[in-house]
Motif scaffolding. Sequence first.
Motif, PDB file in Angstrom:
ATOM      1  N   GLN A 210       8.098   3.289   7.103  1.00  0.00           N
ATOM      2  CA  GLN A 210       6.722   4.083   7.011  1.00  0.00           C
ATOM      3  C   GLN A 210       7.005   4.871   5.722  1.00  0.00           C
ATOM      4  O   GLN A 210       6.100   5.165   5.019  1.00  0.00           O
ATOM      5  CB  GLN A 210       6.637   4.968   8.080  1.00  0.00           C
ATOM      6  CG  GLN A 210       4.876   5.681   7.970  1.00  0.00           C
ATOM      7  CD  GLN A 210       4.999   6.685   9.044  1.00  0.00           C
ATOM      8  OE1 GLN A 210       5.591   7.470   9.378  1.00  0.00           O
ATOM      9  NE2 GLN A 210       3.763   6.508   9.917  1.00  0.00           N
ATOM     10  N   LEU A 211       8.115   5.666   5.580  1.00  0.00           N
ATOM     11  CA  LEU A 211       8.333   6.432   4.263  1.00  0.00           C
ATOM     12  C   LEU A 211       8.336   5.847   3.058  1.00  0.00           C
ATOM     13  O   LEU A 211       7.882   6.031   1.903  1.00  0.00           O
ATOM     14  CB  LEU A 211       9.598   7.390   4.579  1.00  0.00           C
ATOM     15  CG  LEU A 211       9.717   8.433   5.550  1.00  0.00           C
ATOM     16  CD1 LEU A 211      10.982   8.980   5.721  1.00  0.00           C
ATOM     17  CD2 LEU A 211       8.412   9.468   5.303  1.00  0.00           C
ATOM     18  N   SER A 212       8.980   4.562   3.150  1.00  0.00           N
ATOM     19  CA  SER A 212       9.123   3.664   1.947  1.00  0.00           C
ATOM     20  C   SER A 212       7.724   3.092   1.659  1.00  0.00           C
ATOM     21  O   SER A 212       7.283   3.197   0.430  1.00  0.00           O
ATOM     22  CB  SER A 212       9.636   2.428   2.251  1.00  0.00           C
ATOM     23  OG  SER A 212      11.173   2.651   2.355  1.00  0.00           O
ATOM     24  N   LEU A 213       6.754   2.921   2.670  1.00  0.00           N
ATOM     25  CA  LEU A 213       5.531   2.396   2.339  1.00  0.00           C
ATOM     26  C   LEU A 213       4.625   3.503   1.669  1.00  0.00           C
ATOM     27  O   LEU A 213       3.801   3.315   0.673  1.00  0.00           O
ATOM     28  CB  LEU A 213       4.756   1.842   3.557  1.00  0.00           C
ATOM     29  CG  LEU A 213       3.228   1.514   3.551  1.00  0.00           C
ATOM     30  CD1 LEU A 213       3.295   0.377   2.728  1.00  0.00           C
ATOM     31  CD2 LEU A 213       2.693   1.365   5.143  1.00  0.00           C
ATOM     32  N   TYR A 214       4.760   4.678   2.468  1.00  0.00           N
ATOM     33  CA  TYR A 214       3.966   5.777   2.103  1.00  0.00           C
ATOM     34  C   TYR A 214       4.247   6.270   0.459  1.00  0.00           C
ATOM     35  O   TYR A 214       3.432   6.734  -0.335  1.00  0.00           O
ATOM     36  CB  TYR A 214       3.998   6.924   3.043  1.00  0.00           C
ATOM     37  CG  TYR A 214       3.331   6.846   4.234  1.00  0.00           C
ATOM     38  CD1 TYR A 214       2.515   5.754   4.786  1.00  0.00           C
ATOM     39  CD2 TYR A 214       3.121   7.810   5.121  1.00  0.00           C
ATOM     40  CE1 TYR A 214       1.783   5.574   5.596  1.00  0.00           C
ATOM     41  CE2 TYR A 214       2.514   7.782   6.193  1.00  0.00           C
ATOM     42  CZ  TYR A 214       1.812   6.445   6.673  1.00  0.00           C
ATOM     43  OH  TYR A 214       1.073   6.460   7.715  1.00  0.00           O
ATOM     44  N   TYR A 215       5.594   6.101   0.305  1.00  0.00           N
ATOM     45  CA  TYR A 215       5.855   6.530  -1.096  1.00  0.00           C
ATOM     46  C   TYR A 215       5.572   5.625  -2.077  1.00  0.00           C
ATOM     47  O   TYR A 215       4.885   6.091  -3.333  1.00  0.00           O
ATOM     48  CB  TYR A 215       7.584   6.636  -0.983  1.00  0.00           C
ATOM     49  CG  TYR A 215       8.227   7.047  -2.401  1.00  0.00           C
ATOM     50  CD1 TYR A 215       8.560   6.251  -3.371  1.00  0.00           C
ATOM     51  CD2 TYR A 215       8.618   8.306  -2.843  1.00  0.00           C
ATOM     52  CE1 TYR A 215       9.184   6.645  -4.740  1.00  0.00           C
ATOM     53  CE2 TYR A 215       9.254   8.793  -3.919  1.00  0.00           C
ATOM     54  CZ  TYR A 215       9.579   8.058  -4.758  1.00  0.00           C
ATOM     55  OH  TYR A 215      10.083   8.083  -5.826  1.00  0.00           O
ATOM     56  N   GLY A 216       5.465   4.428  -1.764  1.00  0.00           N
ATOM     57  CA  GLY A 216       4.998   3.427  -2.737  1.00  0.00           C
ATOM     58  C   GLY A 216       3.495   3.539  -2.901  1.00  0.00           C
ATOM     59  O   GLY A 216       3.072   3.437  -3.996  1.00  0.00           O
ATOM     60  N   ILE A 217       2.609   3.787  -2.020  1.00  0.00           N
ATOM     61  CA  ILE A 217       1.250   3.877  -1.862  1.00  0.00           C
ATOM     62  C   ILE A 217       0.915   5.222  -2.717  1.00  0.00           C
ATOM     63  O   ILE A 217       0.073   5.244  -3.603  1.00  0.00           O
ATOM     64  CB  ILE A 217       0.602   4.154  -0.700  1.00  0.00           C
ATOM     65  CG1 ILE A 217       0.881   2.714   0.083  1.00  0.00           C
ATOM     66  CG2 ILE A 217      -0.733   4.502  -0.866  1.00  0.00           C
ATOM     67  CD1 ILE A 217       0.186   2.620   1.600  1.00  0.00           C
ATOM     68  N   GLY A 218       2.024   6.086  -2.658  1.00  0.00           N
ATOM     69  CA  GLY A 218       1.518   7.594  -3.175  1.00  0.00           C
ATOM     70  C   GLY A 218       1.621   7.251  -4.613  1.00  0.00           C
ATOM     71  O   GLY A 218       1.077   7.650  -5.546  1.00  0.00           O
ATOM     72  N   ARG A 219       2.851   6.296  -5.000  1.00  0.00           N
ATOM     73  CA  ARG A 219       2.986   6.150  -6.347  1.00  0.00           C
ATOM     74  C   ARG A 219       1.802   5.328  -7.122  1.00  0.00           C
ATOM     75  O   ARG A 219       1.326   5.700  -8.218  1.00  0.00           O
ATOM     76  CB  ARG A 219       4.231   5.251  -6.780  1.00  0.00           C
ATOM     77  CG  ARG A 219       4.598   4.918  -8.081  1.00  0.00           C
ATOM     78  CD  ARG A 219       5.906   4.073  -8.170  1.00  0.00           C
ATOM     79  NE  ARG A 219       6.157   3.834  -9.644  1.00  0.00           N
ATOM     80  CZ  ARG A 219       7.232   2.968  -9.786  1.00  0.00           C
ATOM     81  NH1 ARG A 219       8.234   2.923  -8.942  1.00  0.00           N
ATOM     82  NH2 ARG A 219       7.602   2.781 -11.220  1.00  0.00           N
ATOM     83  N   TYR A 220       1.303   4.357  -6.337  1.00  0.00           N
ATOM     84  CA  TYR A 220       0.281   3.499  -6.760  1.00  0.00           C
ATOM     85  C   TYR A 220      -0.886   4.293  -7.114  1.00  0.00           C
ATOM     86  O   TYR A 220      -1.674   4.272  -8.063  1.00  0.00           O
ATOM     87  CB  TYR A 220      -0.021   2.410  -5.872  1.00  0.00           C
ATOM     88  CG  TYR A 220      -1.096   1.393  -6.198  1.00  0.00           C
ATOM     89  CD1 TYR A 220      -1.041   0.415  -7.117  1.00  0.00           C
ATOM     90  CD2 TYR A 220      -2.342   1.166  -5.449  1.00  0.00           C
ATOM     91  CE1 TYR A 220      -1.844  -0.379  -7.433  1.00  0.00           C
ATOM     92  CE2 TYR A 220      -3.096   0.397  -5.460  1.00  0.00           C
ATOM     93  CZ  TYR A 220      -3.037  -0.414  -6.702  1.00  0.00           C
ATOM     94  OH  TYR A 220      -4.044  -1.251  -6.868  1.00  0.00           O
ATOM     95  N   VAL A 221      -1.362   5.282  -6.044  1.00  0.00           N
ATOM     96  CA  VAL A 221      -2.472   5.919  -6.216  1.00  0.00           C
ATOM     97  C   VAL A 221      -2.331   6.946  -7.337  1.00  0.00           C
ATOM     98  O   VAL A 221      -3.350   7.359  -8.018  1.00  0.00           O
ATOM     99  CB  VAL A 221      -2.814   6.707  -4.841  1.00  0.00           C
ATOM    100  CG1 VAL A 221      -3.933   7.796  -4.795  1.00  0.00           C
ATOM    101  CG2 VAL A 221      -2.951   5.760  -3.702  1.00  0.00           C
TER     102      VAL A 221
END
Length: 367
Positions: free
Chosen positions: A33-44
């Motif tokens: 989950q943290l990996s996913l949220y970090y990646g989405i955060g970067r994308y956004v």
Amino acid sequence: MNINQNYIEAVKTIKEAILRSQYRAAASANKEQLSLYYGIGRYVSENSRTGFWGKGAIEQISSLLQKELPGLRGFSVSNIKNMRVFYEEWEPVLNRQPAAGDLVLDEKLLLSVIRQPLADEFNWSDFLSIGFSHHTEIISKAKTLEARLFYIHECAIHYWSKYTLRDYLKADLYNHRGTLPNNFAQTLPDTKQALKAVCSFKDEYLLDFINVEELNEQEEDLDEKIVEKAIVANVKKFIMTFGQDFSFIGNQYRMEVAGEEMFIDLLFFNRELNSLVAVELKSGKFRTSYLGQLNTYLSALDTYIRKPHENPSIGIILCREMNQTFVEFAVRDYNKPMGVATYRASKDMPERLRNALPDIEELKKLL
């Protein structure tokens, strides 16, 4: 019915295996989950900060996601913005060139694996073991890397809930831990015990549940009774503020020595320290006479109350004001372990913050 001992051992073994597996599964899910949220955060972040998406983009994306995946949780507008902040705050620490063993990122960077940072003091296991909501709370309240790593570690080893974490962030535990004037090093039996005691107490406590409207308008002993009454009525909150492993024994704890009565304002037991902890409340500025009184109480506790397997009793004076350098001088030659801390209530907040709060009568009407 007699149960074969082999079956009992088998159940124990299987149970332990199941619990270990569940723990690993939960830890693995949290890491994903943290990996996913970090990646989405970067994308956004990369698309929204430059203005490429335009105003209101996150709101529209959140709404469309809910339509595409009905029942999807965790992707509200505020949470997507939290993901962006999560990435932006940790990127300077976590970002480095990928190593050979790192996972290959997909083209949209939505499933990036957060790589091990280079900082030696960074505990990767701690970072990945706490939830995203904990990270969000820490980022919003703790502004230095050192403070954030401290709260992450405390959450990881003590399994703090989000609400417990909020309490400690509000009390500013990082900046007040282990700095109260004390004589623990000279009076406790060994260095480890002294270090534990230093880490168990802060130099200032926020007692925002105390109604201090009447304070400073009464006699000093009445002020202390007001504070004591409020603490007893909110003892759970007080223990949360005070720290880990405290159990409340009683207030106005009575002892008798040679026909003389003594009453300790608040008496606790700390499981980590294996010690009784006597707390004396003082409504004004620190006075040297308080140390003599507390020293006598600790002597009585150690002589008549302390169990043989327990460590020496510890005393804490809680007052409204103190000169730290003077207190360090005053306490150093006493033979019982003592420390002095201050407390403040909501009334003691900076004026600009108090002015931002609604008037008490207005608040009553709203309620």
